[in-house]
Design a protein around this motif. Sequence first.
Motif, PDB file in Angstrom:
ATOM      1  N   LEU A 297       0.814  -1.209   0.000  1.00  0.00           N
ATOM      2  CA  LEU A 297       0.000   0.000   0.000  1.00  0.00           C
ATOM      3  C   LEU A 297       0.852   1.264   0.000  1.00  0.00           C
ATOM      4  N   PHE A 298       2.078   1.158   0.505  1.00  0.00           N
ATOM      5  CA  PHE A 298       2.948   2.322   0.528  1.00  0.00           C
ATOM      6  C   PHE A 298       3.551   2.616  -0.845  1.00  0.00           C
ATOM      7  N   LEU A 299       3.711   1.586  -1.658  1.00  0.00           N
ATOM      8  CA  LEU A 299       4.428   1.747  -2.924  1.00  0.00           C
ATOM      9  C   LEU A 299       3.724   2.706  -3.893  1.00  0.00           C
ATOM     10  N   PRO A 300       2.396   2.593  -4.105  1.00  0.00           N
ATOM     11  CA  PRO A 300       1.759   3.573  -5.002  1.00  0.00           C
ATOM     12  C   PRO A 300       1.869   5.004  -4.488  1.00  0.00           C
ATOM     13  N   VAL A 301       1.858   5.176  -3.164  1.00  0.00           N
ATOM     14  CA  VAL A 301       2.012   6.516  -2.612  1.00  0.00           C
ATOM     15  C   VAL A 301       3.399   7.063  -2.923  1.00  0.00           C
ATOM     16  N   LEU A 302       4.418   6.232  -2.798  1.00  0.00           N
ATOM     17  CA  LEU A 302       5.776   6.663  -3.116  1.00  0.00           C
ATOM     18  C   LEU A 302       5.894   7.052  -4.587  1.00  0.00           C
ATOM     19  N   TYR A 303       5.299   6.236  -5.440  1.00  0.00           N
ATOM     20  CA  TYR A 303       5.370   6.552  -6.876  1.00  0.00           C
ATOM     21  C   TYR A 303       4.630   7.855  -7.184  1.00  0.00           C
ATOM     22  N   THR A 304       3.477   8.059  -6.559  1.00  0.00           N
ATOM     23  CA  THR A 304       2.717   9.293  -6.799  1.00  0.00           C
ATOM     24  C   THR A 304       3.531  10.508  -6.384  1.00  0.00           C
ATOM     25  N   GLY A 305       4.207  10.427  -5.235  1.00  0.00           N
ATOM     26  CA  GLY A 305       5.066  11.529  -4.808  1.00  0.00           C
ATOM     27  C   GLY A 305       6.191  11.787  -5.801  1.00  0.00           C
ATOM     28  N   PHE A 306       6.793  10.710  -6.299  1.00  0.00           N
ATOM     29  CA  PHE A 306       7.849  10.835  -7.307  1.00  0.00           C
ATOM     30  C   PHE A 306       7.319  11.506  -8.569  1.00  0.00           C
ATOM     31  N   ALA A 307       6.142  11.078  -9.030  1.00  0.00           N
ATOM     32  CA  ALA A 307       5.557  11.649 -10.247  1.00  0.00           C
ATOM     33  C   ALA A 307       5.232  13.123 -10.063  1.00  0.00           C
ATOM     34  N   VAL A 308       4.742  13.496  -8.890  1.00  0.00           N
ATOM     35  CA  VAL A 308       4.428  14.903  -8.625  1.00  0.00           C
ATOM     36  C   VAL A 308       5.695  15.753  -8.712  1.00  0.00           C
ATOM     37  N   VAL A 309       6.763  15.290  -8.107  1.00  0.00           N
ATOM     38  CA  VAL A 309       8.010  16.072  -8.089  1.00  0.00           C
ATOM     39  C   VAL A 309       8.543  16.290  -9.495  1.00  0.00           C
ATOM     40  N   ILE A 310       8.645  15.228 -10.296  1.00  0.00           N
ATOM     41  CA  ILE A 310       9.247  15.404 -11.622  1.00  0.00           C
ATOM     42  C   ILE A 310       8.309  16.164 -12.563  1.00  0.00           C
ATOM     43  N   THR A 311       7.006  16.101 -12.316  1.00  0.00           N
ATOM     44  CA  THR A 311       6.079  16.878 -13.143  1.00  0.00           C
ATOM     45  C   THR A 311       6.182  18.362 -12.827  1.00  0.00           C
ATOM     46  N   VAL A 312       6.372  18.700 -11.569  1.00  0.00           N
ATOM     47  CA  VAL A 312       6.595  20.100 -11.208  1.00  0.00           C
ATOM     48  C   VAL A 312       7.907  20.592 -11.808  1.00  0.00           C
ATOM     49  N   VAL A 313       8.933  19.758 -11.763  1.00  0.00           N
ATOM     50  CA  VAL A 313      10.221  20.129 -12.373  1.00  0.00           C
ATOM     51  C   VAL A 313      10.038  20.399 -13.866  1.00  0.00           C
ATOM     52  N   LEU A 314       9.262  19.551 -14.552  1.00  0.00           N
ATOM     53  CA  LEU A 314       9.008  19.759 -15.976  1.00  0.00           C
ATOM     54  C   LEU A 314       8.264  21.066 -16.205  1.00  0.00           C
ATOM     55  N   ALA A 315       7.263  21.367 -15.367  1.00  0.00           N
ATOM     56  CA  ALA A 315       6.511  22.616 -15.518  1.00  0.00           C
ATOM     57  C   ALA A 315       7.428  23.821 -15.382  1.00  0.00           C
ATOM     58  N   VAL A 316       8.343  23.779 -14.426  1.00  0.00           N
ATOM     59  CA  VAL A 316       9.292  24.887 -14.244  1.00  0.00           C
ATOM     60  C   VAL A 316      10.206  24.988 -15.461  1.00  0.00           C
ATOM     61  N   ALA A 317      10.684  23.848 -15.958  1.00  0.00           N
ATOM     62  CA  ALA A 317      11.569  23.856 -17.125  1.00  0.00           C
ATOM     63  C   ALA A 317      10.867  24.456 -18.342  1.00  0.00           C
ATOM     64  N   VAL A 318       9.603  24.106 -18.545  1.00  0.00           N
ATOM     65  CA  VAL A 318       8.847  24.667 -19.664  1.00  0.00           C
ATOM     66  C   VAL A 318       8.700  26.176 -19.503  1.00  0.00           C
ATOM     67  N   ALA A 319       8.446  26.622 -18.281  1.00  0.00           N
ATOM     68  CA  ALA A 319       8.212  28.041 -18.031  1.00  0.00           C
ATOM     69  C   ALA A 319       9.450  28.891 -18.284  1.00  0.00           C
ATOM     70  N   VAL A 320      10.633  28.349 -17.992  1.00  0.00           N
ATOM     71  CA  VAL A 320      11.855  29.162 -18.087  1.00  0.00           C
ATOM     72  C   VAL A 320      12.602  28.961 -19.399  1.00  0.00           C
ATOM     73  N   THR A 321      12.173  28.030 -20.221  1.00  0.00           N
ATOM     74  CA  THR A 321      12.877  27.752 -21.475  1.00  0.00           C
ATOM     75  C   THR A 321      12.210  28.506 -22.614  1.00  0.00           C
ATOM     76  N   GLY A 322      12.942  29.446 -23.199  1.00  0.00           N
ATOM     77  CA  GLY A 322      12.390  30.260 -24.273  1.00  0.00           C
ATOM     78  C   GLY A 322      12.872  29.871 -25.646  1.00  0.00           C
TER      79      GLY A 322
END
Length: 259
Positions: A47-72
């Motif tokens: 039961l802990f494993l999907p929660v860990l993966y969801t946290g991982f996915a949230v972090v890298i998706t936020v990183v991607l959003a920041v990268a898109v925002a700052v890349t011109g």
Amino acid sequence: MTPPPAASVPLRGRLAEVMVNLVLAAGGVLLLAVAIPELSGARPVGLFLPVLYTGFAVVITVVLAVAVAVTGRMPTLRQGTVDGSPALGVSSWAAPWIHALALDAGLAVLGLALTVAGIAAGSEWAVVSLVPGAIGLWFGVRVGLTAAGRRRRPAMWLTETHVVVDSPAGRARSPRSDVRRVRPRGRRVVVELERDADWLCAPRPWRRAGGPRDTLVLDCSETGHRAADLATWLTEELVAPVTSSARRGLTERRRGTTG
């Protein structure tokens, strides 16, 4: 030949992609907010494993959003190497590809870890856990195919003798002399050939059904060139020299006949 002009990506054009990624990340945060309190006390490890993966996915998706925002500016034409040969070409922006690959790797680890946890738990969990294990194996093979070069980030390269197109389906190669026409189609560049290209593809379960094998396509959405500009440049590089050579040959044959 004059290279195609570089096309900047204004912030206004990136806002939609940034917002989509942030909405996905917010959805993940909401799932975590609901799931984490339920993990208190003794719970199966699975039961802990999907929660860990969801946290991982949230972090890298936020990183991607920041990268898109700052890349011109997206990647433009550059010198490179294809199978040991010097080449000139353009590849798509790496950030979305790395993001997708990281999600694939995370799903592979999650699926296989759930299977191990289910087998360790025994009873009916052992059987049920085979389903996420099979899904994790599918994603694991996809990551392996990427590492082996059977799935590639979209790109187009010109060597001295060939035009090479990379895509998630694999790599296609064709002699430059086989190029019949280059044209833009929306955000894509389409290279039409006289005969089928040589393809090194991922196996069918890990790629979509392909189109005509005598057509090469590059999606320019994540490159620093507009499809129309890149198509014009490719026409000058690939089609015009062949046409000129054919015309010279015809003229020489005519002169030989009249002489």
